[in-house]
Design a protein around this motif. Structure first.
Motif, PDB file in Angstrom:
ATOM      1  N   HIS A 193       0.800  -1.229   0.000  1.00  0.00           N
ATOM      2  CA  HIS A 193       0.000   0.000   0.000  1.00  0.00           C
ATOM      3  C   HIS A 193       0.836   1.284   0.000  1.00  0.00           C
ATOM      4  N   THR A 194       2.157   1.165  -0.279  1.00  0.00           N
ATOM      5  CA  THR A 194       3.014   2.347  -0.292  1.00  0.00           C
ATOM      6  C   THR A 194       3.947   2.320  -1.497  1.00  0.00           C
ATOM      7  N   LEU A 195       3.920   3.406  -2.283  1.00  0.00           N
ATOM      8  CA  LEU A 195       4.810   3.581  -3.430  1.00  0.00           C
ATOM      9  C   LEU A 195       5.586   4.874  -3.247  1.00  0.00           C
ATOM     10  N   LEU A 196       6.835   4.896  -3.695  1.00  0.00           N
ATOM     11  CA  LEU A 196       7.645   6.112  -3.693  1.00  0.00           C
ATOM     12  C   LEU A 196       8.029   6.435  -5.130  1.00  0.00           C
ATOM     13  N   TYR A 197       7.783   7.697  -5.523  1.00  0.00           N
ATOM     14  CA  TYR A 197       8.113   8.164  -6.865  1.00  0.00           C
ATOM     15  C   TYR A 197       9.243   9.190  -6.759  1.00  0.00           C
ATOM     16  N   PRO A 198      10.457   8.847  -7.215  1.00  0.00           N
ATOM     17  CA  PRO A 198      11.549   9.822  -7.180  1.00  0.00           C
ATOM     18  C   PRO A 198      11.324  10.915  -8.223  1.00  0.00           C
ATOM     19  N   ASP A 199      11.654  12.124  -7.859  1.00  0.00           N
ATOM     20  CA  ASP A 199      11.491  13.276  -8.759  1.00  0.00           C
ATOM     21  C   ASP A 199      12.607  14.266  -8.461  1.00  0.00           C
ATOM     22  N   GLY A 200      13.783  14.017  -9.018  1.00  0.00           N
ATOM     23  CA  GLY A 200      14.935  14.862  -8.723  1.00  0.00           C
ATOM     24  C   GLY A 200      15.299  14.745  -7.258  1.00  0.00           C
ATOM     25  N   SER A 201      15.358  15.873  -6.553  1.00  0.00           N
ATOM     26  CA  SER A 201      15.712  15.864  -5.135  1.00  0.00           C
ATOM     27  C   SER A 201      14.510  15.577  -4.237  1.00  0.00           C
ATOM     28  N   ARG A 202      13.344  15.496  -4.811  1.00  0.00           N
ATOM     29  CA  ARG A 202      12.113  15.258  -4.058  1.00  0.00           C
ATOM     30  C   ARG A 202      11.650  13.812  -4.263  1.00  0.00           C
ATOM     31  N   ILE A 203      10.989  13.270  -3.277  1.00  0.00           N
ATOM     32  CA  ILE A 203      10.367  11.958  -3.374  1.00  0.00           C
ATOM     33  C   ILE A 203       8.879  12.137  -3.066  1.00  0.00           C
ATOM     34  N   TRP A 204       8.044  11.591  -3.928  1.00  0.00           N
ATOM     35  CA  TRP A 204       6.597  11.636  -3.707  1.00  0.00           C
ATOM     36  C   TRP A 204       6.155  10.304  -3.127  1.00  0.00           C
ATOM     37  N   TYR A 261       8.191  14.763  -0.253  1.00  0.00           N
ATOM     38  CA  TYR A 261       9.191  14.755   0.817  1.00  0.00           C
ATOM     39  C   TYR A 261      10.439  15.411   0.261  1.00  0.00           C
ATOM     40  N   SER A 262      10.867  16.495   0.903  1.00  0.00           N
ATOM     41  CA  SER A 262      12.035  17.244   0.449  1.00  0.00           C
ATOM     42  C   SER A 262      13.119  17.219   1.514  1.00  0.00           C
ATOM     43  N   LYS A 263      14.358  17.369   1.069  1.00  0.00           N
ATOM     44  CA  LYS A 263      15.493  17.417   2.002  1.00  0.00           C
ATOM     45  C   LYS A 263      15.365  18.629   2.903  1.00  0.00           C
ATOM     46  N   VAL A 264      15.721  18.439   4.150  1.00  0.00           N
ATOM     47  CA  VAL A 264      15.717  19.520   5.117  1.00  0.00           C
ATOM     48  C   VAL A 264      16.977  20.339   4.897  1.00  0.00           C
ATOM     49  N   LYS A 265      16.829  21.633   4.747  1.00  0.00           N
ATOM     50  CA  LYS A 265      17.999  22.511   4.594  1.00  0.00           C
ATOM     51  C   LYS A 265      18.476  22.890   5.984  1.00  0.00           C
TER      52      LYS A 265
END
Length: 127
Positions: A54-65, A120-124
């Motif tokens: 029930h969980t998928l991760l879609y990479p999108d450059g530096s972000r993950i959906w 989900y984005s990297k924390v600066k």
């Protein structure tokens, strides 16, 4: 339009290793506001990582959906080829997915709906 998605990084049913894989993938990332659709559905979103049924991760450059399906989807495992049915030019909540088993006779698994997409984005870090 139907897109075939090879789930090369797929994992098996929900286990503690799935939780570890999800935690590792989202480490040092913070969630944003969930969205109905991924804009610009392209090659980077065609190969989701299957965490569990029930969980998928879609990479999108530096972000993950992260997409949490509204219900478990039988057949999401390391032997699956993920098929995504995209009705518009975007990948959206309620678009349908199903699986085909590698080396099988091509009988599709049950159809499942996608949920909302949470970025989900990297924390600066402050310097």
């Amino acid at each position: 339009m139907i897109r075939l998605t090879l789930a090369a990084l797929a994992l098996g049913a929900a286990t503690s290793s799935d939780t570890r894989d999800l935690d590792a993938a989202l480490k040092d990332r913070t969630p944003g506001a969930p969205q109905n659709c991924l804009r610009g559905f392209g090659s980077q979103t065609q190969n989701p990582q299957i965490i569990d049924d029930h969980t998928l991760l879609y990479p999108d450059g530096s972000r993950i959906w992260r997409n949490d399906l509204p219900a478990a989807c039988p057949g999401l495992d390391s032997n699956a080829i993920l098929v995504t049915e995209v009705r518009s030019g975007q990948l959206c909540q309620n678009d349908q997915i199903y699986t085909l088993q590698r080396g099988g006779i091509g009988i599709p698994g049950p159809r499942c709906r996608l949920g909302m997409f949470t970025p989900y984005s990297k924390v600066k870090r402050a310097r």
